[in-house]
Design an enzyme around this catalytic site. Structure first.
Site, PDB file in Angstrom:
ATOM      1  N   HIS A  37      -0.075  12.761  -0.503  1.00  0.00           N
ATOM      2  CA  HIS A  37      -0.448  13.530   0.699  1.00  0.00           C
ATOM      3  C   HIS A  37      -1.536  14.554   0.360  1.00  0.00           C
ATOM      4  CE1 HIS A  37       3.942  12.648   1.682  1.00  0.00           C
ATOM      5  NE2 HIS A  37       3.312  12.101   2.698  1.00  0.00           N
ATOM      6  N   GLN A  61       9.090   4.847  14.875  1.00  0.00           N
ATOM      7  CA  GLN A  61       8.686   3.874  13.854  1.00  0.00           C
ATOM      8  C   GLN A  61       9.847   3.485  12.941  1.00  0.00           C
ATOM      9  OE1 GLN A  61       5.591   6.663  12.369  1.00  0.00           O
ATOM     10  NE2 GLN A  61       6.206   5.987  10.338  1.00  0.00           N
ATOM     11  N   GLN A 153      -0.845  -0.326   7.712  1.00  0.00           N
ATOM     12  CA  GLN A 153      -0.963   0.781   8.671  1.00  0.00           C
ATOM     13  C   GLN A 153      -2.425   1.194   8.840  1.00  0.00           C
ATOM     14  OE1 GLN A 153       1.706   4.341   8.690  1.00  0.00           O
ATOM     15  NE2 GLN A 153       0.057   5.266   7.535  1.00  0.00           N
ATOM     16  N   VAL A 176      -2.190   7.200  -4.962  1.00  0.00           N
ATOM     17  CA  VAL A 176      -1.890   8.118  -6.069  1.00  0.00           C
ATOM     18  C   VAL A 176      -0.569   7.676  -6.694  1.00  0.00           C
ATOM     19  CG1 VAL A 176      -1.441  10.510  -6.712  1.00  0.00           C
ATOM     20  CG2 VAL A 176      -3.140   9.996  -4.950  1.00  0.00           C
TER      21      VAL A 176
HETATM   22  P1  AMP Z   1       3.858   9.447   5.086  1.00  0.00           P
HETATM   23  O1  AMP Z   1       4.204  10.894   5.054  1.00  0.00           O
HETATM   24  O2  AMP Z   1       4.640   8.613   4.124  1.00  0.00           O
HETATM   25  O3  AMP Z   1       3.842   8.882   6.491  1.00  0.00           O
HETATM   26  O4  AMP Z   1       2.367   9.347   4.585  1.00  0.00           O
HETATM   27  C1  AMP Z   1       1.337  10.110   5.157  1.00  0.00           C
HETATM   28  C2  AMP Z   1       0.017   9.613   4.655  1.00  0.00           C
HETATM   29  O5  AMP Z   1      -0.009   9.730   3.224  1.00  0.00           O
HETATM   30  C3  AMP Z   1      -0.241   8.130   4.974  1.00  0.00           C
HETATM   31  O6  AMP Z   1      -1.599   7.950   5.303  1.00  0.00           O
HETATM   32  C4  AMP Z   1       0.094   7.454   3.662  1.00  0.00           C
HETATM   33  O7  AMP Z   1      -0.581   6.234   3.476  1.00  0.00           O
HETATM   34  C5  AMP Z   1      -0.384   8.495   2.674  1.00  0.00           C
HETATM   35  N1  AMP Z   1       0.258   8.283   1.374  1.00  0.00           N
HETATM   36  C6  AMP Z   1       1.579   8.167   1.121  1.00  0.00           C
HETATM   37  N2  AMP Z   1       1.800   7.938  -0.191  1.00  0.00           N
HETATM   38  C7  AMP Z   1       0.575   7.904  -0.773  1.00  0.00           C
HETATM   39  C8  AMP Z   1       0.128   7.705  -2.120  1.00  0.00           C
HETATM   40  N3  AMP Z   1       0.973   7.476  -3.114  1.00  0.00           N
HETATM   41  N4  AMP Z   1      -1.198   7.736  -2.353  1.00  0.00           N
HETATM   42  C9  AMP Z   1      -2.076   7.962  -1.351  1.00  0.00           C
HETATM   43  N5  AMP Z   1      -1.721   8.160  -0.065  1.00  0.00           N
HETATM   44  C10 AMP Z   1      -0.403   8.135   0.215  1.00  0.00           C
END
Ligand code: AMP
Length: 284
Positions: A37, A61, A153, A176
């Site tokens: 994030h 979702q 997504q 990451v």
């Molecule tokens: P989430 O809170 O899981 O819905 O993720 C929020 C955003 O962070 C989304 O765009 C995810 O794709 C991104 N995200 C989650 N994990 C990672 C990661 N390990 N590396 C890069 N972006 C991430």
């Protein structure tokens, strides 16, 4: 950093920012921040004038049997981290603020939502596209930043923006990872010690596939078979949801890896369902 919960206030603030000619970036999240994030926030901070982060665990979702209630939440820690990253506005609405009684309008991108994660989560991407569309309308961003970890997504949001002529630049940022290769995820906190040790093999398997492609094994079926064996051997506590090789934008199955191809996997491990992917460039 402003913390705004009220939907109308947020929209008014964003209208004002836009009228000042400021470039607005939105990073949509479900909170429980990790370096994944934060990497999106950092990119947005460097490339835009105003950084808005939304923090909302979106119920639409999640299927009824999924982990909505158990999803990790830590608002105080998230506030601190957002502040340190220079976030201008942290938007923390309640479910009742975003879904009014009688809510019945949905945004769907069915062609891209059928396979991969959509096969086992048939209503998931409808919930994602709808909430992201609502967040776009509320924050009026010039740029919206998403992680490539959720490749399907990201692809769906890009298509939605194209199809609905939304004036938003959708930016995808790299995955990451933990030092052992596991893609960072809020759901990694569900893993037991044993499961966590096995989880790193998800990415090791993707790297193995990448090497195989370089070594001329170009049939998707060959890669799938080898990866299935690798996962069964190294992640005995896991259950494979899918291993798929698809066109990176159309998300349609590929049989010969002679052009850039997305290898995407999902594995159930304990209480978690973990996803990961890698772009195989093939030889073309
Ligand atoms: P989430 O809170 O899981 O819905 O993720 C929020 C955003 O962070 C989304 O765009 C995810 O794709 C991104 N995200 C989650 N994990 C990672 C990661 N390990 N590396 C890069 N972006 C991430």
């Amino acid at each position: 950093m402003k913390i705004i919960r009220d939907v109308h206030k947020l929209q008014q603030v964003c209208l004002d920012l836009r009228s000042q000619g400021l470039k607005i970036a939105l990073v949509p999240t479900m909170g429980c921040f990790h370096e994944g994030h934060l990497s999106l926030m950092r990119w947005a901070r460097q490339n835009c004038d105003q950084l808005i982060v939304s923090l909302f665990v979106n119920p639409t979702q999640f299927a009824p049997h999924e982990d909505l209630a158990a999803y990790p939440r830590d608002l105080e820690r998230d506030k601190d981290l957002a502040q340190k990253e220079g976030v201008d506005i942290l938007f923390t609405p309640g479910t009742e603020d975003l879904y009014l009684p009688g809510h019945s309008t949905w945004v769907e991108v069915p062609d891209l939502a059928r396979n991969l994660c959509g096969a086992s989560r048939p209503t998931h991407f409808r919930g994602v596209a709808t909430i992201v569309c609502k967040l776009f309308n509320l924050t009026l961003p010039h740029v919206a930043v998403f992680g490539q970890k959720d490749w399907q997504q990201l692809t769906i949001i890009k298509r939605m923006v194209r199809d609905l002529n939304l004036p938003i630049d959708v930016v995808g940022r790299p995955i990451v990872r933990e030092p052992d290769g596991l893609a960072m995820s809020s759901r990694n906190t569900y893993l037991s010690l044993t499961e966590r040790k096995q989880a790193c093999f998800i990415y090791k398997g993707l790297l193995m596939a990448q090497t195989m492609v370089k070594d001329t094994h170009e049939q998707a079926e060959t890669i799938k078979r080898a990866l299935k064996e690798f996962y069964q051997k190294n992640i005995p506590a896991g259950r494979i949801d899918y291993i798929e090789l698809v066109h990176p934008e159309q998300l349609t199955p590929v049989s010969l890896i002679d052009q850039p191809t997305l290898l995407a996997v999902a594995i159930f491990l304990g209480k978690a369902r973990l996803i990961d992917n890698i772009l195989l460039r093939g030889k073309g």
